[in-house]
Design a protein around this motif. Structure first.
Motif, PDB file in Angstrom:
ATOM      1  N   ILE A   1      10.370  16.427 -17.663  1.00  0.00           N
ATOM      2  CA  ILE A   1       9.110  16.756 -17.000  1.00  0.00           C
ATOM      3  C   ILE A   1       8.675  15.657 -16.033  1.00  0.00           C
ATOM      4  O   ILE A   1       7.937  15.922 -15.073  1.00  0.00           O
ATOM      5  N   TRP A   2       9.107  14.404 -16.254  1.00  0.00           N
ATOM      6  CA  TRP A   2       8.664  13.306 -15.393  1.00  0.00           C
ATOM      7  C   TRP A   2       9.069  13.522 -13.934  1.00  0.00           C
ATOM      8  O   TRP A   2       8.489  12.915 -13.026  1.00  0.00           O
ATOM      9  N   ARG A   3      10.036  14.367 -13.705  1.00  0.00           N
ATOM     10  CA  ARG A   3      10.468  14.628 -12.336  1.00  0.00           C
ATOM     11  C   ARG A   3       9.358  15.248 -11.491  1.00  0.00           C
ATOM     12  O   ARG A   3       9.369  15.137 -10.267  1.00  0.00           O
ATOM     13  N   LEU A   4       8.411  15.919 -12.119  1.00  0.00           N
ATOM     14  CA  LEU A   4       7.282  16.477 -11.381  1.00  0.00           C
ATOM     15  C   LEU A   4       6.443  15.383 -10.731  1.00  0.00           C
ATOM     16  O   LEU A   4       5.788  15.616  -9.696  1.00  0.00           O
ATOM     17  N   VAL A   5       6.447  14.193 -11.316  1.00  0.00           N
ATOM     18  CA  VAL A   5       5.676  13.062 -10.779  1.00  0.00           C
ATOM     19  C   VAL A   5       6.545  12.188  -9.887  1.00  0.00           C
ATOM     20  O   VAL A   5       6.162  11.849  -8.760  1.00  0.00           O
ATOM     21  N   THR A   6       7.719  11.824 -10.382  1.00  0.00           N
ATOM     22  CA  THR A   6       8.575  10.906  -9.625  1.00  0.00           C
ATOM     23  C   THR A   6       9.059  11.512  -8.312  1.00  0.00           C
ATOM     24  O   THR A   6       9.266  10.797  -7.325  1.00  0.00           O
ATOM     25  N   SER A   7       9.206  12.837  -8.272  1.00  0.00           N
ATOM     26  CA  SER A   7       9.661  13.476  -7.033  1.00  0.00           C
ATOM     27  C   SER A   7       8.626  13.348  -5.921  1.00  0.00           C
ATOM     28  O   SER A   7       8.951  13.491  -4.741  1.00  0.00           O
ATOM     29  N   PHE A   8       7.381  13.074  -6.279  1.00  0.00           N
ATOM     30  CA  PHE A   8       6.314  12.922  -5.301  1.00  0.00           C
ATOM     31  C   PHE A   8       6.080  11.459  -4.927  1.00  0.00           C
ATOM     32  O   PHE A   8       5.471  11.185  -3.885  1.00  0.00           O
ATOM     33  N   LEU A   9       6.577  10.514  -5.725  1.00  0.00           N
ATOM     34  CA  LEU A   9       6.214   9.114  -5.534  1.00  0.00           C
ATOM     35  C   LEU A   9       7.380   8.196  -5.191  1.00  0.00           C
ATOM     36  O   LEU A   9       7.139   7.089  -4.685  1.00  0.00           O
ATOM     37  N   VAL A  10       8.616   8.590  -5.451  1.00  0.00           N
ATOM     38  CA  VAL A  10       9.740   7.658  -5.379  1.00  0.00           C
ATOM     39  C   VAL A  10      10.683   8.027  -4.237  1.00  0.00           C
ATOM     40  O   VAL A  10      11.239   9.137  -4.216  1.00  0.00           O
ATOM     41  N   PHE A  11      10.847   7.106  -3.269  1.00  0.00           N
ATOM     42  CA  PHE A  11      11.896   7.249  -2.266  1.00  0.00           C
ATOM     43  C   PHE A  11      13.214   6.781  -2.868  1.00  0.00           C
ATOM     44  O   PHE A  11      13.250   5.838  -3.663  1.00  0.00           O
ATOM     45  N   GLN A  12      14.311   7.396  -2.442  1.00  0.00           N
ATOM     46  CA  GLN A  12      15.600   7.102  -3.059  1.00  0.00           C
ATOM     47  C   GLN A  12      16.387   5.994  -2.378  1.00  0.00           C
ATOM     48  O   GLN A  12      17.409   5.568  -2.896  1.00  0.00           O
ATOM     49  N   ASN A  13      15.935   5.532  -1.211  1.00  0.00           N
ATOM     50  CA  ASN A  13      16.632   4.425  -0.563  1.00  0.00           C
ATOM     51  C   ASN A  13      15.650   3.582   0.237  1.00  0.00           C
ATOM     52  O   ASN A  13      14.523   4.022   0.534  1.00  0.00           O
ATOM     53  N   ILE A  14      16.082   2.388   0.590  1.00  0.00           N
ATOM     54  CA  ILE A  14      15.211   1.440   1.270  1.00  0.00           C
ATOM     55  C   ILE A  14      14.830   1.921   2.663  1.00  0.00           C
ATOM     56  O   ILE A  14      13.708   1.695   3.130  1.00  0.00           O
ATOM     57  N   ALA A  15      15.754   2.582   3.354  1.00  0.00           N
ATOM     58  CA  ALA A  15      15.458   3.055   4.710  1.00  0.00           C
ATOM     59  C   ALA A  15      14.297   4.054   4.697  1.00  0.00           C
ATOM     60  O   ALA A  15      13.352   3.947   5.495  1.00  0.00           O
ATOM     61  N   GLN A  16      14.356   5.030   3.786  1.00  0.00           N
ATOM     62  CA  GLN A  16      13.263   5.997   3.689  1.00  0.00           C
ATOM     63  C   GLN A  16      11.960   5.318   3.264  1.00  0.00           C
ATOM     64  O   GLN A  16      10.884   5.657   3.773  1.00  0.00           O
ATOM     65  N   LEU A  17      12.058   4.361   2.371  1.00  0.00           N
ATOM     66  CA  LEU A  17      10.864   3.646   1.917  1.00  0.00           C
ATOM     67  C   LEU A  17      10.211   2.904   3.083  1.00  0.00           C
ATOM     68  O   LEU A  17       8.979   2.954   3.252  1.00  0.00           O
ATOM     69  N   SER A  18      11.004   2.222   3.880  1.00  0.00           N
ATOM     70  CA  SER A  18      10.459   1.447   4.997  1.00  0.00           C
ATOM     71  C   SER A  18       9.777   2.352   6.017  1.00  0.00           C
ATOM     72  O   SER A  18       8.634   2.103   6.431  1.00  0.00           O
ATOM     73  N   VAL A  19      10.467   3.412   6.419  1.00  0.00           N
ATOM     74  CA  VAL A  19       9.895   4.323   7.412  1.00  0.00           C
ATOM     75  C   VAL A  19       8.673   5.048   6.844  1.00  0.00           C
ATOM     76  O   VAL A  19       7.653   5.212   7.527  1.00  0.00           O
ATOM     77  N   GLY A  20       8.763   5.469   5.587  1.00  0.00           N
ATOM     78  CA  GLY A  20       7.638   6.156   4.968  1.00  0.00           C
ATOM     79  C   GLY A  20       6.397   5.298   4.881  1.00  0.00           C
ATOM     80  O   GLY A  20       5.277   5.767   5.113  1.00  0.00           O
ATOM     81  N   MET A  21       6.555   4.011   4.579  1.00  0.00           N
ATOM     82  CA  MET A  21       5.402   3.129   4.486  1.00  0.00           C
ATOM     83  C   MET A  21       4.793   2.855   5.855  1.00  0.00           C
ATOM     84  O   MET A  21       3.575   2.681   5.980  1.00  0.00           O
ATOM     85  N   ILE A  22       5.616   2.819   6.891  1.00  0.00           N
ATOM     86  CA  ILE A  22       5.077   2.665   8.251  1.00  0.00           C
ATOM     87  C   ILE A  22       4.188   3.856   8.596  1.00  0.00           C
ATOM     88  O   ILE A  22       3.074   3.705   9.113  1.00  0.00           O
ATOM     89  N   LEU A  23       4.659   5.050   8.298  1.00  0.00           N
ATOM     90  CA  LEU A  23       3.888   6.253   8.604  1.00  0.00           C
ATOM     91  C   LEU A  23       2.632   6.344   7.742  1.00  0.00           C
ATOM     92  O   LEU A  23       1.555   6.727   8.236  1.00  0.00           O
ATOM     93  N   LEU A  24       2.743   6.003   6.464  1.00  0.00           N
ATOM     94  CA  LEU A  24       1.578   6.064   5.586  1.00  0.00           C
ATOM     95  C   LEU A  24       0.526   5.050   6.009  1.00  0.00           C
ATOM     96  O   LEU A  24      -0.681   5.335   5.994  1.00  0.00           O
ATOM     97  N   TYR A  25       0.963   3.856   6.421  1.00  0.00           N
ATOM     98  CA  TYR A  25       0.027   2.839   6.893  1.00  0.00           C
ATOM     99  C   TYR A  25      -0.652   3.294   8.184  1.00  0.00           C
ATOM    100  O   TYR A  25      -1.850   3.067   8.380  1.00  0.00           O
ATOM    101  N   THR A  26       0.093   3.955   9.049  1.00  0.00           N
ATOM    102  CA  THR A  26      -0.490   4.454  10.295  1.00  0.00           C
ATOM    103  C   THR A  26      -1.572   5.491  10.019  1.00  0.00           C
ATOM    104  O   THR A  26      -2.602   5.527  10.713  1.00  0.00           O
ATOM    105  N   CYS A  27      -1.365   6.312   8.991  1.00  0.00           N
ATOM    106  CA  CYS A  27      -2.296   7.399   8.689  1.00  0.00           C
ATOM    107  C   CYS A  27      -3.413   6.993   7.736  1.00  0.00           C
ATOM    108  O   CYS A  27      -4.189   7.858   7.306  1.00  0.00           O
ATOM    109  N   ARG A  28      -3.509   5.716   7.404  1.00  0.00           N
ATOM    110  CA  ARG A  28      -4.568   5.271   6.499  1.00  0.00           C
ATOM    111  C   ARG A  28      -5.950   5.517   7.086  1.00  0.00           C
ATOM    112  O   ARG A  28      -6.950   5.593   6.365  1.00  0.00           O
ATOM    113  N   GLN A  29      -6.028   5.612   8.427  1.00  0.00           N
ATOM    114  CA  GLN A  29      -7.311   5.808   9.091  1.00  0.00           C
ATOM    115  C   GLN A  29      -7.980   7.110   8.659  1.00  0.00           C
ATOM    116  O   GLN A  29      -9.212   7.215   8.710  1.00  0.00           O
ATOM    117  N   PHE A  30      -7.204   8.093   8.212  1.00  0.00           N
ATOM    118  CA  PHE A  30      -7.806   9.369   7.840  1.00  0.00           C
ATOM    119  C   PHE A  30      -8.588   9.257   6.535  1.00  0.00           C
ATOM    120  O   PHE A  30      -9.552  10.000   6.333  1.00  0.00           O
TER     121      PHE A  30
END
Length: 332
Positions: free
Chosen positions: A48-77
């Motif tokens: 059942i934990w996959r319901l949570v981890t699938s929403f929170l965990v990137f599987q590689n560093i490249a996706q994590l880096s790009v995802g955090m750039i986009l999330l930081y950009t959208c913090r203004q909302f």
């Protein structure tokens, strides 16, 4: 759909985004494995934990880096919507992405295709990017040109988003499209979604841990350097202080030294770098600079971001009618 408010740099006034970023980074670095994806076959077997981890965990560093750039950009909302409303959208995007991904996996399985959508906060990021597309205007329609194509400053965000969207092929596209659907449904407000708010205590839960972690990462505040004059006896300290005051008085009276040189290079308003003025020279008044009112086009462009006319005019006047600088001022 969004009310404009003044913003600060970093994650100030964005506690939900701050805490979500810390959680995503920590879990992505600690749980980089296939056991975090929304694998429907393993899910029905009790993982059942996959319901949570699938929403929170990137599987590689490249996706994590790009995802955090986009999330930081959208913090203004979060700052524009408020943390309670932003948190409600976070929950809504999670529910939509879970339903869409399960439906996509079920349809793919019925067609003999084994599909596992990419894990990570794709739905939140691409839902916020829909807001970015609708509510953030292009400050410069032609800021760059590559191979004859005109690119604005928003184009770079879209290029980064496209890199993340196609990083895993079909699995990442499915996860990204679920977020776009969540953003579209929330923006159209067909079911009164924008009226929902999370309770106040949820905002506090997100605020306190995030602030504590950031304070630990920033380290203890720097201590002021010790004054060697305070190490001696009280009499010696008072004597040194009196001598310093006497020396300062002599320098301020035009007796030469560093203070006199600095005074000679000051203009009447205390600015440095003006032509030298002698000790007995007359002070020249500063010529007033005429104030140019901001154009209606600039005002309407910034008001399209959700800010009031009064705040927009004030920001433009304080930045010399520079639209980009005024936008940065409003977003602080």
């Amino acid at each position: 759909a969004f009310g404009g408010i003044k913003m600060s740099s970093g994650f100030e006034n964005a506690p939900v985004t701050n805490m979500l970023t810390l959680v995503v980074v920590a879990l992505s670095l600690a749980l980089r494995s296939s056991a975090v994806t929304l694998d429907l076959f393993r899910l029905v077997r009790g993982e059942i934990w996959r319901l949570v981890t699938s929403f929170l965990v990137f599987q590689n560093i490249a996706q994590l880096s790009v995802g955090m750039i986009l999330l930081y950009t959208c913090r203004q909302f979060e700052r524009q919507m408020g943390s309670k409303k932003f948190g409600a959208f976070l929950v809504f995007s999670y529910l939509v992405s879970t339903l869409v991904n399960v439906a996509a996996v079920t349809v793919a399985s019925s067609m003999g295709y084994y599909l596992v959508p990419s894990s990570g906060p794709f739905s939140l990021i691409y839902g916020l990017l829909m807001f970015y597309y609708w509510h953030i205007p292009k400050l410069h329609s032609t800021q760059y040109a590559i191979l004859g194509m005109d690119l604005s400053e928003k184009s770079w965000i879209y290029l980064v988003a496209a890199q993340l969207l196609f990083s895993d092929g079909v699995p990442s596209v499915v996860s990204g499209l679920s977020g776009m659907l969540a953003g579209y449904l929330y923006e159209t407000d067909g079911f009164g979604l924008q009226s929902f708010r999370l309770p106040r205590f949820v905002e506090v839960i997100f605020s306190v841990p995030g602030a504590a972690v950031l304070s630990l990462l920033s380290g203890p505040p720097a201590r002021p350097a010790a004054n060697p004059n305070t190490a001696g006896a009280n009499g010696g300290t008072r004597q040194n202080l009196m001598m310093g005051q006497q020396g300062e008085g002599a320098r301020q009276q035009g007796q030469g030294g560093l203070w006199g040189d600095i005074q000679n290079f000051q203009n009447p308003h205390g600015d440095f770098g003006a032509p030298a003025i002698g000790p007995g020279a007359a002070r020249m008044p500063r010529t007033p600079v005429p104030v140019v009112p901001p154009s209606e086009e600039s005002i309407e462009m910034l008001m399209g971001m959700g800010f009031s006319r009064e705040d927009v005019v004030r920001a433009l006047q304080s930045t010399g009618n520079n639209v980009e600088a005024a936008a940065n001022t409003l977003l602080r």
